[in-house]
Design a protein around this motif. Structure first.
Motif, PDB file in Angstrom:
ATOM      1  N   SER A   1       0.902  -1.045  -0.069  1.00  0.00           N
ATOM      2  CA  SER A   1      -0.067  -0.040  -0.006  1.00  0.00           C
ATOM      3  C   SER A   1       1.000   1.301  -0.090  1.00  0.00           C
ATOM      4  O   SER A   1       2.198   1.311   0.124  1.00  0.00           O
ATOM      5  CB  SER A   1      -0.921   0.024   1.237  1.00  0.00           C
ATOM      6  N   LEU A   2       0.250   2.374  -0.120  1.00  0.00           N
ATOM      7  CA  LEU A   2       1.000   3.657  -0.163  1.00  0.00           C
ATOM      8  C   LEU A   2       1.764   3.930   1.245  1.00  0.00           C
ATOM      9  O   LEU A   2       2.676   4.363   1.571  1.00  0.00           O
ATOM     10  CB  LEU A   2       0.110   4.859  -0.596  1.00  0.00           C
ATOM     11  N   ASN A   3       0.930   3.388   2.434  1.00  0.00           N
ATOM     12  CA  ASN A   3       1.305   3.567   3.719  1.00  0.00           C
ATOM     13  C   ASN A   3       2.528   2.439   3.771  1.00  0.00           C
ATOM     14  O   ASN A   3       3.360   2.911   4.642  1.00  0.00           O
ATOM     15  CB  ASN A   3       0.368   3.285   4.484  1.00  0.00           C
ATOM     16  N   ASP A   4       2.544   1.410   3.358  1.00  0.00           N
ATOM     17  CA  ASP A   4       3.505   0.584   3.276  1.00  0.00           C
ATOM     18  C   ASP A   4       5.032   1.155   2.972  1.00  0.00           C
ATOM     19  O   ASP A   4       5.935   1.008   3.513  1.00  0.00           O
ATOM     20  CB  ASP A   4       3.299  -0.827   2.723  1.00  0.00           C
ATOM     21  N   ILE A   5       4.747   1.789   1.863  1.00  0.00           N
ATOM     22  CA  ILE A   5       6.077   2.262   1.163  1.00  0.00           C
ATOM     23  C   ILE A   5       6.554   3.569   2.043  1.00  0.00           C
ATOM     24  O   ILE A   5       7.499   3.786   2.570  1.00  0.00           O
ATOM     25  CB  ILE A   5       5.780   2.875  -0.197  1.00  0.00           C
ATOM     26  N   GLU A   6       5.701   4.548   2.380  1.00  0.00           N
ATOM     27  CA  GLU A   6       5.758   5.667   3.138  1.00  0.00           C
ATOM     28  C   GLU A   6       6.270   5.506   4.560  1.00  0.00           C
ATOM     29  O   GLU A   6       7.448   5.695   4.789  1.00  0.00           O
ATOM     30  CB  GLU A   6       4.603   6.740   3.166  1.00  0.00           C
ATOM     31  N   HIS A   7       5.746   4.632   5.366  1.00  0.00           N
ATOM     32  CA  HIS A   7       5.898   4.386   6.707  1.00  0.00           C
ATOM     33  C   HIS A   7       6.932   3.385   7.061  1.00  0.00           C
ATOM     34  O   HIS A   7       7.756   3.413   7.999  1.00  0.00           O
ATOM     35  CB  HIS A   7       4.727   4.176   7.433  1.00  0.00           C
ATOM     36  N   LYS A   8       6.988   2.362   5.856  1.00  0.00           N
ATOM     37  CA  LYS A   8       7.988   1.233   6.465  1.00  0.00           C
ATOM     38  C   LYS A   8       9.312   1.265   5.542  1.00  0.00           C
ATOM     39  O   LYS A   8      10.347   1.202   6.187  1.00  0.00           O
ATOM     40  CB  LYS A   8       7.298  -0.041   5.964  1.00  0.00           C
TER      41      LYS A   8
END
Length: 365
Positions: free
Chosen positions: A237-244
Motif C-alpha cells: 500500500s502507499l502507507n507501506d511504502i511511506e511508513h515502512k
C-alpha cells in the motif's frame, strides 16, 4: 499519506469524529455547513442522520470532546490565538494514523553511504512518462498556485507506464545500493499512487464532480491502506511504502518533499525520476522549490509564518519545531522569513490543505 482520511477539517469547516467499535477515532469528516442549528440541535444526532453506519452510544466524554472541539473551531475563526490549541488537537488526531519513527534506532542517512557513480536500476521509463505527462505551467487549483499537473488521460494510454510497473514488480530492491533503494521507493510511491488512481478512476470523482484521491477511501478503510501495487513480488500500500520503506528506514526528512499523493497542496511531482546517483541533489532541490511556493510551502505575512501542514502532521520527523528551525533555513534564501525562523521570532501558522487532485484540466488549470 496516512493522514488524509482526516482532511484538514479541524481548522476549516465544522467537523465530526466518528467512533467505531474498536474505540479508535477512524474519521474526522468535514461538514460543509453548521453542525449545530435549529434543525440539528444535537451534534451526535446529526452525525447519525448523515451516516449509514451505527455509532456506539455516545458517552459524556465523547459529547464533551465533540462540543469542545467545535466551539474551539468556531472561536478560532475570530480569535487567531486559539489556533495553536487546535493544531495540538489535530496533531494528536494525526498521530493515530502516522507511526512515530523518530525513536527507531539506526535509521539510515544518505551521508553515511558513498554516492552511486552509475545507477544499477534504470528508471528511464518513469522518467520519460514524467517528462511527457507532467505539466509544469502555473497550474492553479482553488487557492493553490504553481501546481504541477498530470495529464492522467494521456498517461493512462502510455504503454511505458505498464512496462515500468512491471519492472517494479520484479526488482530485488534489497540488492540495490542504499542510495538507489531510497530513490527507488520514492519513485515507486509516486508511480503506484498514479496507478491506484487510474485503476479506480470511476471512484475518483465524487457525486459533486470533485476529483480527489480521498474519494477512494471508504468507511473504516483509508485509501492509503488499499493495495496500490506489487513491488519486488510483494503487494504494498502507499502507507507501506511511506511508513515502512521510507520513513521507517531512512532518517531523511526531505523525503516529505518528494512523495506526492496527487493533491494540490502536496509538494509538486518532479518532472524527472529520482536516481540513486543524484538523489541527494534532487531531494534538496525539491525542498527549495516547495518553499518558494507561497500558497502551499512557506509564506511570511507580517510576523506570521505560514507553513505546509505536512510540518505539523510529521513534525517529529523534523525534530519538532526546534529541529525544523535548524533544518529548514538551509533551503531558504536570505531574507526575513529565514531570519525569523532562525531567531524563533515567527508566529507559526499552517496552510489549509487542499486534496483536490493535481489533474490537468482541473478546476482552474
Amino acid at each position: 499519506g496516512g493522514l488524509e482520511s482526516y482532511q484538514n477539517s479541524i481548522i476549516k469547516g465544522t467537523w465530526a469524529v466518528l467512533i467505531f467499535p474498536n474505540f479508535q477515532v477512524n474519521i474526522v469528516a468535514r461538514i460543509p455547513y453548521p453542525l449545530l442549528s435549529p434543525q440539528n440541535p444535537s451534534p451526535l444526532a446529526f452525525i447519525k442522520n448523515i451516516s449509514k453506519i451505527t455509532l456506539l452510544p455516545a458517552s459524556a466524554l465523547i459529547r464533551h470532546i465533540l462540543t469542545t472541539a467545535m466551539v474551539l473551531q468556531k472561536l478560532s475563526q475570530t480569535f487567531d490565538f486559539l489556533k495553536p490549541t487546535l493544531y495540538n488537537v489535530e496533531k494528536k488526531v494525526a498521530a493515530r494514523s502516522i507511526p512515530n519513527v523518530a525513536s527507531i534506532p539506526d535509521r539510515k542517512k544518505l551521508a553515511d553511504y558513498k554516492p552511486v557513480a552509475e545507477d544499477e536500476f534504470d528508471h528511464g521509463l518513469w522518467d520519460a512518462i514524467l517528462k511527457q505527462h507532467v505539466v509544469e505551467t502555473d497550474g492553479t487549483l482553488g487557492e493553490i498556485k504553481g501546481v504541477h499537473l498530470i495529464d492522467y488521460d494521456a498517461l493512462a494510454k502510455d504503454t511505458n507506464f505498464k512496462a515500468y510497473l512491471s519492472k517494479l514488480e520484479n526488482t530485488n530492491v534489497a540488492a540495490l545500493p542504499e542510495p538507489e533503494q531510497l530513490a527507488f521507493w520514492i519513485n515507486a510511491y509516486n508511480a503506484l499512487c498514479v496507478s491506484l488512481l487510474l485503476n479506480n478512476w470511476e471512484k475518483v470523482q465524487n457525486s459533486e464532480g470533485k476529483y480527489s484521491i480521498n474519494n477512494l477511501s471508504e468507511m473504516g478503510s483509508a485509501v492509503w491502506d488499499n493495495e496500490a501495487g506489487i513491488v519486488g513480488g510483494k503487494t504494498v500500500s502507499l502507507n507501506d511504502i511511506e511508513h515502512k520503506e521510507l520513513r521507517g528506514i531512512w532518517d531523511e526528512p526531505a523525503v516529505h518533499g518528494c512523495i506526492v499523493c496527487a493533491s494540490a497542496s502536496c509538494p509538486n511531482l518532479r518532472k524527472e525520476a529520482f536516481a540513486g546517483s543524484r538523489v541527494r541533489e534532487q531531494m534538496d532541490d525539491q525542498i527549495r522549490s516547495w518553499m518558494t511556493n507561497e500558497s502551499k510551502g512557506l509564506e511570511l505575512v507580517g510576523k506570521k509564518l505560514y507553513l505546509s501542514r505536512i510540518f505539523l502532521w510529521f513534525g517529529d520527523d523534523f525534530g519538532g519545531w526546534d529541529g525544523l528551525r535548524e533544518w529548514l533555513p538551509k533551503y531558504l534564501e536570505d531574507g526575513e522569513a529565514k531570519t525569523r525562523i532562525e531567531k524563533n521570532t515567527a508566529v507559526v501558522r499552517f496552510f489549509d490543505y487542499s486534496w483536490e487532485m493535481n489533474r490537468f484540466g482541473g478546476s482552474n488549470s
